[in-house]
Design a protein around this motif. Structure first.
Motif, PDB file in Angstrom:
ATOM      1  N   THR A   9     -14.813 -25.465  35.704  1.00  0.00           N
ATOM      2  CA  THR A   9     -15.805 -25.949  36.666  1.00  0.00           C
ATOM      3  C   THR A   9     -17.159 -26.065  35.966  1.00  0.00           C
ATOM      4  O   THR A   9     -17.456 -27.078  35.355  1.00  0.00           O
ATOM      5  CB  THR A   9     -15.875 -25.027  37.895  1.00  0.00           C
ATOM      6  OG1 THR A   9     -16.155 -23.683  37.482  1.00  0.00           O
ATOM      7  CG2 THR A   9     -14.554 -25.053  38.667  1.00  0.00           C
ATOM      8  N   SER A  10     -17.956 -25.002  36.026  1.00  0.00           N
ATOM      9  CA  SER A  10     -19.265 -24.986  35.353  1.00  0.00           C
ATOM     10  C   SER A  10     -19.219 -24.082  34.126  1.00  0.00           C
ATOM     11  O   SER A  10     -20.149 -23.334  33.851  1.00  0.00           O
ATOM     12  CB  SER A  10     -20.346 -24.486  36.328  1.00  0.00           C
ATOM     13  OG  SER A  10     -20.439 -25.329  37.435  1.00  0.00           O
ATOM     14  N   ALA A 105     -18.609 -23.502  45.839  1.00  0.00           N
ATOM     15  CA  ALA A 105     -17.693 -22.784  44.947  1.00  0.00           C
ATOM     16  C   ALA A 105     -16.824 -21.804  45.726  1.00  0.00           C
ATOM     17  O   ALA A 105     -15.625 -21.650  45.451  1.00  0.00           O
ATOM     18  CB  ALA A 105     -18.486 -22.053  43.873  1.00  0.00           C
ATOM     19  N   ARG A 108     -14.195 -23.714  47.602  1.00  0.00           N
ATOM     20  CA  ARG A 108     -13.160 -24.191  46.674  1.00  0.00           C
ATOM     21  C   ARG A 108     -12.173 -23.076  46.368  1.00  0.00           C
ATOM     22  O   ARG A 108     -10.957 -23.291  46.351  1.00  0.00           O
ATOM     23  CB  ARG A 108     -13.816 -24.697  45.385  1.00  0.00           C
ATOM     24  CG  ARG A 108     -12.835 -25.193  44.341  1.00  0.00           C
ATOM     25  CD  ARG A 108     -13.590 -25.752  43.143  1.00  0.00           C
ATOM     26  NE  ARG A 108     -14.485 -24.752  42.594  1.00  0.00           N
ATOM     27  CZ  ARG A 108     -15.624 -25.036  41.960  1.00  0.00           C
ATOM     28  NH1 ARG A 108     -16.006 -26.301  41.827  1.00  0.00           N
ATOM     29  NH2 ARG A 108     -16.389 -24.082  41.470  1.00  0.00           N
TER      30      ARG A 108
END
Length: 455
Positions: A9-10, A105, A108
């Motif tokens: 993701t990040s 987040a 998710r």
């Protein structure tokens, strides 16, 4: 274990990546996965500069994985559905992901757990991948988070950070797993012309150069607008191309006052994450409401547009806004000045400014962008919510010779020295169409203070 999935993701890197290392350690085959989630656009997180930088990061990540015998699997769609499909086709027993603090987040992660029900696969969330310390690691007694930075910094500094992990030497990806093409910067339209290149290799090279040539001067130069003594590592931290924990370790190894000041900034990043983790609504609502009735109407809209365009009549503010448009990045002192001018001189809603920054900033995210805007607006964690930054005083202090202004505001290049900060005192022919100030500073300051007193 036959296979594991790592959902990126990040955290777009190979070095110091606990989810990837765990997957490589436990499974014969690993699926490094990035999902191009259309939901990002729906909630307004998509921006051209970040899309281009993301493409760089994904391309670099794919290249690094291929050097180790693997590859990056890129898919488009809902992450939960894509992961469930891959679990079914690969027999993966675990899905590893870095824990996030934003509402998006968290949602998710919830959807991933729901999608994995009945598959026999387990979702494993890893803390301290995006931050140096987990958001809930340091708390004040019975409270869920620190609301003031200084005591947080004191306790944060006393904690033991995990040791950085090396990149895996090799990994195997199931050959039958298909992948879409890795996106390219060249396919993104509307990016800032001076946007930096992304990717882990670029970030690690900048970190090494920064430790060698910049960090020792950071305490003295980090507010110097023209000198630009900042690290410029924030985009790489935002995309996880660099590990915050590794940056702290490397800075501390370098030692000195500059390293201490740099680590303090990394602590600010963790501080904002722990605030938003505890108060997710602060991404859009006042963390500490002050009863503000922000100005609206045609005059307010005109002033907001002038601010966005870098035509407020205050050169240091305009220089910062033009740097943002050109680079997709802005000097940290410029961010403070631009935000203070919008919220406390023009008395316009901080959310207007935060949205514009998110449209352009390559390092823009809900956590740091929104919490920094609230800090400046006085609705966040600042213990002096009524402070107003005077752009003239600040310009004389942090751009004493006017070099930063002349670089970004070409209309004023004919004015020498610090006189460039007050161009309205010069003949019109020296200003080349540069606008008059939108508002008198004293008038704006008094209006803000009256509004706060009445609120």
């Amino acid at each position: 274990m036959k296979a594991s999935i790592v959902l990126y993701t990040s955290d777009l890197r190979l070095h110091d990546h606990p989810p990837l290392r765990a997957a490589v350690r436990e499974a014969e085959e690993v699926v490094p996965l990035f999902v191009r989630d259309p939901g990002i656009k729906k909630v307004g997180f998509h921006a051209a500069n970040r899309a281009a930088f993301l493409a760089d990061c994904l391309g670099d990540l794919d290249a690094g994985l291929r050097e180790r015998g693997g590859r990056l699997v890129v898919r488009a769609g809902d992450p939960a559905q894509v992961v469930r499909e891959l679990v079914g086709s690969t027999g993966a027993e675990r899905v590893h992901v870095a824990a996030g603090v934003s509402a998006y987040a968290r949602n998710r992660a919830d959807r991933l757990r729901a999608a994995l029900e009945g598959t026999g696969a387990e979702l494993v969330e890893h803390e301290a991948v995006i931050t140096a310390l987990p958001p809930g690691e340091v708390v004040p007694g019975s409270k869920d988070h620190f609301a003031v930075f200084t005591p947080y910094h004191r306790q944060w500094s006393a904690q033991h950070l995990r040791e950085p992990l090396g990149a895996p030497r090799k990994l195997s990806v199931p050959s039958k797993v298909r992948s879409d093409g890795v996106p390219r910067r060249e396919d993104v339209e509307g990016i800032s012309p001076g946007l930096a290149r992304g990717g882990e290799r670029e970030g690690r090279a900048k970190l090494a150069s920064w430790r060698r040539d910049g960090i020792s001067r950071y305490e003295d130069l980090h507010d110097d607008l023209a000198g630009d003594g900042t690290s410029r590592l924030s985009p790489y931290l935002h995309f996880g191309a660099l590990s915050a924990a590794e940056c702290v370790h490397r800075a501390r190894a370098a030692g000195g006052a500059g390293a201490d000041a740099f680590v303090r900034q990394l602590c600010w990043r963790d501080f904002h994450h722990q605030v938003l983790a505890a108060r997710p609504a602060a991404a859009h609502e006042d963390y500490r409401p002050r009863g503000d009735h922000w100005r609206t109407g045609s005059d307010a809209e005109h002033e907001a547009a002038a601010w966005r365009e870098g035509r407020t009549g205050y050169p240091v503010v305009d220089a910062a806004m033009r740097q943002l448009a050109h680079e997709g990045w802005m000097h940290n002192r410029g961010r403070l000045l631009a935000a203070s001018f919008l919220t406390k001189t023009l008395y316009l809603d901080w959310r207007l400014g935060a949205a514009h920054f998110l449209d352009l900033l390559v390092d823009g995210d809900l956590v740091n962008n929104q919490m920094n805007w609230q800090w400046v607006a006085g609705t966040g964690t600042d213990t002096r919510p009524g402070r107003v930054l005077n752009p003239l005083t600040q310009a004389r202090k942090y751009d004493p010779e006017g070099d930063y202004v002349r670089h970004w505001v070409p209309e004023l290049r004919g004015i020498e020295g610090r006189a460039v900060h007050e161009p309205w005192k010069r003949p019109r022919e020296e200003r080349e169409g540069y606008p008059e100030p939108l508002v008198d500073l004293a008038e704006g300051r008094d209006r803000f203070r009256r509004a706060r007193e009445q609120g």
